[in-house]
Design a protein around this motif. Structure first.
Motif, PDB file in Angstrom:
ATOM      1  N   PHE A 268       0.853  -1.189   0.000  1.00 52.56           N
ATOM      2  CA  PHE A 268       0.000   0.000   0.000  1.00 52.56           C
ATOM      3  C   PHE A 268       0.893   1.244   0.000  1.00 52.56           C
ATOM      4  CE2 PHE A 268      -3.017  -3.074   1.783  1.00 52.56           C
ATOM      5  CZ  PHE A 268      -4.139  -2.797   1.005  1.00 52.56           C
ATOM      6  N   PRO A 269       0.599   2.211  -0.853  1.00 57.69           N
ATOM      7  CA  PRO A 269       1.437   3.414  -0.886  1.00 57.69           C
ATOM      8  C   PRO A 269       1.448   4.163   0.436  1.00 57.69           C
ATOM      9  CG  PRO A 269       0.056   3.278  -2.860  1.00 57.69           C
ATOM     10  CD  PRO A 269      -0.424   2.228  -1.916  1.00 57.69           C
ATOM     11  N   GLN A 270       0.341   4.068   1.212  1.00 57.74           N
ATOM     12  CA  GLN A 270       0.255   4.761   2.489  1.00 57.74           C
ATOM     13  C   GLN A 270      -0.164   3.777   3.580  1.00 57.74           C
ATOM     14  OE1 GLN A 270      -1.812   8.495   0.155  1.00 57.74           O
ATOM     15  NE2 GLN A 270      -2.312   8.217   2.284  1.00 57.74           N
ATOM     16  N   LYS A 271       0.195   4.069   4.762  1.00 56.87           N
ATOM     17  CA  LYS A 271      -0.201   3.243   5.905  1.00 56.87           C
ATOM     18  C   LYS A 271      -1.503   3.726   6.533  1.00 56.87           C
ATOM     19  CE  LYS A 271       2.976   0.207   5.754  1.00 56.87           C
ATOM     20  NZ  LYS A 271       2.619  -1.185   5.373  1.00 56.87           N
ATOM     21  N   HIS A 272      -1.954   4.916   6.151  1.00 52.35           N
ATOM     22  CA  HIS A 272      -3.212   5.440   6.676  1.00 52.35           C
ATOM     23  C   HIS A 272      -3.967   6.136   5.543  1.00 52.35           C
ATOM     24  CE1 HIS A 272      -0.712   5.065  10.315  1.00 52.35           C
ATOM     25  NE2 HIS A 272      -1.859   4.812  10.934  1.00 52.35           N
ATOM     26  N   TYR A 273      -5.265   5.815   5.460  1.00 49.30           N
ATOM     27  CA  TYR A 273      -6.137   6.447   4.480  1.00 49.30           C
ATOM     28  C   TYR A 273      -7.371   6.990   5.193  1.00 49.30           C
ATOM     29  CZ  TYR A 273      -3.475   4.191   0.720  1.00 49.30           C
ATOM     30  OH  TYR A 273      -2.484   3.790  -0.136  1.00 49.30           O
ATOM     31  N   GLN A 274      -8.036   7.930   4.557  1.00 48.92           N
ATOM     32  CA  GLN A 274      -9.266   8.493   5.102  1.00 48.92           C
ATOM     33  C   GLN A 274     -10.298   8.591   3.982  1.00 48.92           C
ATOM     34  OE1 GLN A 274      -9.046  11.554   8.221  1.00 48.92           O
ATOM     35  NE2 GLN A 274     -10.369  12.826   6.937  1.00 48.92           N
ATOM     36  N   LEU A 275     -11.535   8.182   4.286  1.00 50.12           N
ATOM     37  CA  LEU A 275     -12.606   8.150   3.293  1.00 50.12           C
ATOM     38  C   LEU A 275     -13.849   8.815   3.879  1.00 50.12           C
ATOM     39  CD1 LEU A 275     -13.690   7.054   0.550  1.00 50.12           C
ATOM     40  CD2 LEU A 275     -14.341   4.975   1.783  1.00 50.12           C
ATOM     41  N   TYR A 276     -14.506   9.651   3.074  1.00 55.76           N
ATOM     42  CA  TYR A 276     -15.738  10.331   3.478  1.00 55.76           C
ATOM     43  C   TYR A 276     -16.926   9.606   2.855  1.00 55.76           C
ATOM     44  CZ  TYR A 276     -19.429  13.873   3.691  1.00 55.76           C
ATOM     45  OH  TYR A 276     -20.618  14.524   3.891  1.00 55.76           O
ATOM     46  N   VAL A 277     -17.905   9.224   3.692  1.00 54.36           N
ATOM     47  CA  VAL A 277     -19.110   8.549   3.221  1.00 54.36           C
ATOM     48  C   VAL A 277     -20.312   9.243   3.846  1.00 54.36           C
ATOM     49  CG1 VAL A 277     -20.391   6.385   3.096  1.00 54.36           C
ATOM     50  CG2 VAL A 277     -17.895   6.357   3.034  1.00 54.36           C
ATOM     51  N   PRO A 278     -21.246   9.766   3.055  1.00 56.92           N
ATOM     52  CA  PRO A 278     -22.433  10.417   3.631  1.00 56.92           C
ATOM     53  C   PRO A 278     -23.354   9.382   4.262  1.00 56.92           C
ATOM     54  CG  PRO A 278     -22.612  10.282   1.254  1.00 56.92           C
ATOM     55  CD  PRO A 278     -21.233   9.831   1.589  1.00 56.92           C
ATOM     56  N   GLU A 279     -24.048   9.773   5.288  1.00 58.41           N
ATOM     57  CA  GLU A 279     -24.942   8.846   5.980  1.00 58.41           C
ATOM     58  C   GLU A 279     -26.113   8.413   5.103  1.00 58.41           C
ATOM     59  OE1 GLU A 279     -27.098  10.424   9.260  1.00 58.41           O
ATOM     60  OE2 GLU A 279     -27.163  12.465   8.460  1.00 58.41           O
ATOM     61  N   SER A 280     -26.359   9.126   4.023  1.00 57.54           N
ATOM     62  CA  SER A 280     -27.456   8.768   3.115  1.00 57.54           C
ATOM     63  C   SER A 280     -27.068   7.694   2.115  1.00 57.54           C
ATOM     64  CB  SER A 280     -27.911  10.014   2.349  1.00 57.54           C
ATOM     65  OG  SER A 280     -26.835  10.578   1.609  1.00 57.54           O
ATOM     66  N   ALA A 281     -25.832   7.200   2.167  1.00 58.86           N
ATOM     67  CA  ALA A 281     -25.397   6.162   1.226  1.00 58.86           C
ATOM     68  C   ALA A 281     -26.296   4.938   1.345  1.00 58.86           C
ATOM     69  CB  ALA A 281     -23.941   5.794   1.488  1.00 58.86           C
ATOM     70  N   GLN A 282     -26.638   4.360   0.184  1.00 55.53           N
ATOM     71  CA  GLN A 282     -27.544   3.223   0.148  1.00 55.53           C
ATOM     72  C   GLN A 282     -26.813   1.931   0.508  1.00 55.53           C
ATOM     73  OE1 GLN A 282     -30.914   3.430  -0.445  1.00 55.53           O
ATOM     74  NE2 GLN A 282     -30.519   5.632  -0.352  1.00 55.53           N
ATOM     75  N   VAL A 283     -27.497   1.054   1.220  1.00 53.60           N
ATOM     76  CA  VAL A 283     -26.932  -0.248   1.566  1.00 53.60           C
ATOM     77  C   VAL A 283     -26.688  -1.043   0.282  1.00 53.60           C
ATOM     78  CG1 VAL A 283     -27.368  -2.441   2.730  1.00 53.60           C
ATOM     79  CG2 VAL A 283     -27.998  -0.290   3.833  1.00 53.60           C
ATOM     80  N   GLY A 284     -25.495  -1.629   0.174  1.00 53.34           N
ATOM     81  CA  GLY A 284     -25.124  -2.391  -1.013  1.00 53.34           C
ATOM     82  C   GLY A 284     -24.366  -1.590  -2.050  1.00 53.34           C
ATOM     83  N   SER A 285     -24.317  -0.272  -1.909  1.00 56.49           N
ATOM     84  CA  SER A 285     -23.625   0.560  -2.892  1.00 56.49           C
ATOM     85  C   SER A 285     -22.132   0.629  -2.576  1.00 56.49           C
ATOM     86  CB  SER A 285     -24.226   1.962  -2.907  1.00 56.49           C
ATOM     87  OG  SER A 285     -24.027   2.600  -1.641  1.00 56.49           O
ATOM     88  N   ALA A 286     -21.320   0.892  -3.623  1.00 51.25           N
ATOM     89  CA  ALA A 286     -19.881   1.077  -3.456  1.00 51.25           C
ATOM     90  C   ALA A 286     -19.628   2.495  -2.950  1.00 51.25           C
ATOM     91  CB  ALA A 286     -19.162   0.838  -4.770  1.00 51.25           C
ATOM     92  N   VAL A 287     -18.846   2.604  -1.891  1.00 55.61           N
ATOM     93  CA  VAL A 287     -18.609   3.916  -1.278  1.00 55.61           C
ATOM     94  C   VAL A 287     -17.160   4.367  -1.407  1.00 55.61           C
ATOM     95  CG1 VAL A 287     -20.516   3.650   0.346  1.00 55.61           C
ATOM     96  CG2 VAL A 287     -18.255   2.816   0.990  1.00 55.61           C
ATOM     97  N   GLY A 288     -16.263   3.497  -1.902  1.00 58.22           N
ATOM     98  CA  GLY A 288     -14.875   3.901  -2.036  1.00 58.22           C
ATOM     99  C   GLY A 288     -14.016   2.790  -2.606  1.00 58.22           C
ATOM    100  N   LYS A 289     -12.762   3.161  -2.983  1.00 60.72           N
ATOM    101  CA  LYS A 289     -11.800   2.208  -3.535  1.00 60.72           C
ATOM    102  C   LYS A 289     -10.464   2.367  -2.828  1.00 60.72           C
ATOM    103  CE  LYS A 289     -13.809   2.300  -8.195  1.00 60.72           C
ATOM    104  NZ  LYS A 289     -13.526   2.565  -9.642  1.00 60.72           N
ATOM    105  N   ILE A 290      -9.706   1.285  -2.812  1.00 61.87           N
ATOM    106  CA  ILE A 290      -8.363   1.310  -2.252  1.00 61.87           C
ATOM    107  C   ILE A 290      -7.520   0.334  -3.057  1.00 61.87           C
ATOM    108  CG2 ILE A 290      -8.777  -0.508  -0.534  1.00 61.87           C
ATOM    109  CD1 ILE A 290      -7.042   1.176   1.396  1.00 61.87           C
ATOM    110  N   LYS A 291      -6.226   0.627  -3.218  1.00 55.82           N
ATOM    111  CA  LYS A 291      -5.396  -0.229  -4.064  1.00 55.82           C
ATOM    112  C   LYS A 291      -3.995  -0.366  -3.488  1.00 55.82           C
ATOM    113  CE  LYS A 291      -3.849  -0.987  -8.806  1.00 55.82           C
ATOM    114  NZ  LYS A 291      -3.832  -0.486 -10.207  1.00 55.82           N
ATOM    115  N   ALA A 292      -3.502  -1.603  -3.505  1.00 51.29           N
ATOM    116  CA  ALA A 292      -2.110  -1.888  -3.164  1.00 51.29           C
ATOM    117  C   ALA A 292      -1.350  -2.104  -4.460  1.00 51.29           C
ATOM    118  CB  ALA A 292      -2.018  -3.131  -2.280  1.00 51.29           C
TER     119      ALA A 292
END
Length: 706
Positions: A268-292
């Motif tokens: 992983f390029p970083q040891k710490h990441y931060q992601l913002y997800v609104p509380e209105s996000a639907q269950v089952g939807s993709a909310v973010g990506k991460i890659k090594a």
């Protein structure tokens, strides 16, 4: 004849010698043949001499690629018969004779007039002959000899298959064979070193080496890393003359590519990441990506992602995109900013295809920490319950409170909420709701028997943002009140046989009530006091049903016997032996159609007849003169005007089937009516259950006596 070359001197063979001109090296060949010759001179006696060689023959050599201004001297032909007086003539025939090779017919000297190429033709076959110039007679037999083109190093080595493209796995051991190259030299491999090739590497060190004799290219370093350098251009040289100075050379290029092995773990390029997800996000939807990242390629870079721990392990899930090799973060459960504002996930990426030769370079996985920030979103009001059930009595006044719903703004702003009921345009509105308090009231009188249940939908919105709506279902049950009188289950039409016994059950009557069970199923039955009471029948209240008994008979007194059969609704009980299964009206219809019965005067069977019957012969005489249709009309009028019959319709059946039947009458219409002398005092001894019945029959007996 002898052949000589002036460039070098050869040993004398027998009596004659052969000398060949050579360039650089003298070539000595074996003698081709000898000939014993006895010269016979005219006028002299035959003298025997020691045998002498007439032709001393050898192989000629001529250098290829001669570039001098004068013809190249090849050699000399000479016959022993040549005294030098010019009497001997030399003749040359064969390949190239006269064009490439010329001969001095007097001296026998041979010259080459053209530059020859050994790679095109290596030798020439010629024929030589010596003749007497005067007589043209041969002095020597014709002999064959060869002129061989002597090789010089005029051809450089060539790689006919180059350039080359080849691969070798990275991290291979030093000395791993990559490729074998081969160069060819057109020069004579049997003469000198002109075709002896030696290989060397001009470009590509120190990564690769080449075997000087075989041309095999090998790796020259340990652990060559593809990720550090993938492509190499190696130049290989082939030099003849065994690599000595002055040798000719040729070269080729070998393009070498290192192929990938799984020698790099994901990172992983970083040891710490931060992601913002609104509380209105639907269950089952993709909310973010991460890659090594993985420095390897192809299947060696394939990996899978997983959540190994963290307080969001039950809220989020991660999957792997095989094309992009990214971890796709999805939402498993709803987010609520007001309850939890952040989550932490520890995510791991691991290779799926491992090469155990490089396990010492592992582990082939990496982990990072992902912090998820939950974003606050203006949400619609939230009802206190997923659905509501309320109750209200029927016939309640308009404006009666049914119940209250409650919704609140889940956001920190806690905005005020307004309520309203969702009605369709065609719906009849039975309820309204207070927009501020959520209290539901009636707007019409409700009738449970008409509509026992109502379902309405209540909506709530924020004052500050009316577009945000939430809905809830409210079920309203209408409670029953005792507002409906009981009714007979149906209209009853009862027929009783004339010979029924007192106390016999002739019918059961049931009632219904539209009200709820708590207000309807228990009934009290009694005879209407405002109507005249028929002394022939009595009524017994049996809670849910009522039983109708026969209380009086004709004048004949019989003990009252109550039927032992079970009291059931719509059951007709009788004990006459009439038509059996065909009898559905408590008497035998076929009996009335009997010829004997038709001859007699018919009386109604549901009341006690009060007229005296005429004698039999009078009846028959009367029937003979009375029209049957007129007779039936008369009886019908009598039944309609008789006040002593029960207050309901009864079936009157009359039939006329001819006269003078041999069978006797089975009708009791001609029986004399007498007062019953039955004593019903014993009913008082039957217990409290028959008290009412005893009182009823006591009153009837008293009335009858009176």
């Amino acid at each position: 004849m002898k052949i000589t070359s002036t460039s070098c001197i050869c040993p004398v063979l027998v009596c004659l010698c052969f000398v060949q001109r050579c360039y650089g090296t003298a070539h000595h060949s074996s003698i081709k043949g000898t000939r014993n010759q006895t010269k016979h001179i005219e006028g002299e006696t035959e003298v025997h001499h020691r045998p002498k060689r007439g032709w001393v023959w050898n192989q000629f050599f001529v250098l290829e690629e001669h570039m001098g201004p004068d013809p190249q001297y090849v050699g000399k032909l000479h016959s022993n018969s040549d005294k030098g007086d010019g009497s001997v003539k030399y003749i040359l025939t064969g390949e190239g004779a006269g064009t490439i090779f010329i001969i001095d017919d007097t001296t026998g000297d041979i010259h080459s007039t053209k530059s020859l190429d050994r790679e095109q033709k290596t030798h020439y076959v010629l024929h030589a002959q010596a003749i007497d110039r005067r007589t043209n007679k041969p002095l020597e037999p014709e002999s064959e000899f060869i002129i061989k083109v002597q090789d010089i190093n005029d051809n450089a080595p060539k790689f006919t298959d180059g350039p080359y493209i080849v691969t070798v796995p990275e991290m291979s051991d030093m000395g791993t064979s990559v490729l074998q190259v081969t160069a060819t030299d057109a020069d004579d491999p049997t003469y000198g070193n002109s075709a002896r090739v030696v290989y060397s590497i001009l470009q590509g060190q120190p990564y690769f080496s080449v075997d000087p004799k075989t041309g095999v290219i090998r790796t020259a370093l340990h652990n060559m890393d593809r990720e550090a350098r993938e492509h190499y251009s190696v130049v290989i040289q082939a030099k003849d003359m065994a690599g000595q100075v002055g040798g000719l050379s040729g070269s080729t290029t070998v393009n070498i590519t290192l192929t990938d092995v799984n020698d790099n773990p994901p990172r992983f390029p970083q040891k710490h990441y931060q992601l913002y997800v609104p509380e209105s996000a639907q269950v089952g939807s993709a909310v973010g990506k991460i890659k090594a990242n993985d420095a390897d390629t192809g299947s060696n870079a394939d990996m899978t992602y997983s959540i190994i721990n963290g307080d969001g392990i039950g809220i989020f899930s991660i999957s792997t995109d095989k094309e992009t090799r990214e971890g796709i973060l999805s939402l498993k459960k709803p987010l609520n900013y007001e309850k939890k504002k952040s989550y932490t996930l520890n995510i791991e990426g691991a290779n799926t295809h491992l090469d155990f030769r490089f396990s010492h370079l592992g582990p082939f996985k990496d982990a990072t920490m992902l912090k998820i920030i939950v974003g606050d979103v203006d949400e619609p009001p939230l009802f206190s319950m997923p659905s509501y059930v309320m109750e209200v009595y029927e016939n309640a006044k308009i404006g009666t409170i049914v119940g209250t719903v409650l919704a609140q703004d889940p956001d920190s702003a806690n905005s005020l909420v307004r309520y309203f009921i969702n009605y369709n345009a065609e719906d009849e509105r039975f309820f309204n709701i207070d927009a501020n308090t959520g209290t539901i009231k009636t707007t019409k009188i409700l009738d449970r028997e008409e509509t026992p249940w109502y379902n309405i939908t209540v909506a709530a919105s924020e004052n500050d943002n009316p577009s945000l709506l939430s809905h809830v279902t409210v079920g309203i049950r209408v409670l029953d009140v005792n507002d409906n009188p009981p009714e007979l289950a149906r209209e009853y039409d009862i027929v009783v046989c004339e010979n029924s016994k007192p106390g016999q059950v002739i019918h059961t009557i049931s009632a219904t009530d539209k009200d709820d069970f708590a207000n309807g199923p228990r009934f009290n039955f009694f005879l209407d006091e405002h109507l005249s009471i028929n002394p022939n029948f009595t009524l017994k209240d049996n809670e849910a049903i009522v039983v109708l008994f026969i209380t009086l008979r004709r004048s004949k007194k019989e003990p009252l016997i109550i039927s032992e059969e079970d009291v059931r609704e719509n059951v007709v009980t009788y004990d006459d032996e009439g038509g059996g299964e065909e009898d559905t009206e408590a008497f035998d219809i076929t009996a009335l159609r009997n010829p004997s019965a038709a001859e007699e005067f018919k009386y109604r069977r549901d009341i006690r007849p009060e007229v005296k019957l005429t004698p039999r012969h009078q009846t028959l005489s009367t029937l003979e003169t009375i029209d049957v249709q007129e007779f039936i009309k008369q009886r019908l009028a009598e039944a309609d005007l008789d006040p002593s019959v029960p207050p309901y319709d009864s079936l009157q059946t009359y039939a006329y089937e001819g006269q003078r039947s041999e069978a006797g009458s089975i009708s009791s219409l001609d029986s004399a009516t007498t007062q019953s002398d039955q004593d019903y005092q014993y009913l008082g001894d039957w217990g409290p259950e028959f008290k009412k019945l005893a009182e009823l029959y006591g009153e009837i007996e008293s009335e009858r006596t009176t």
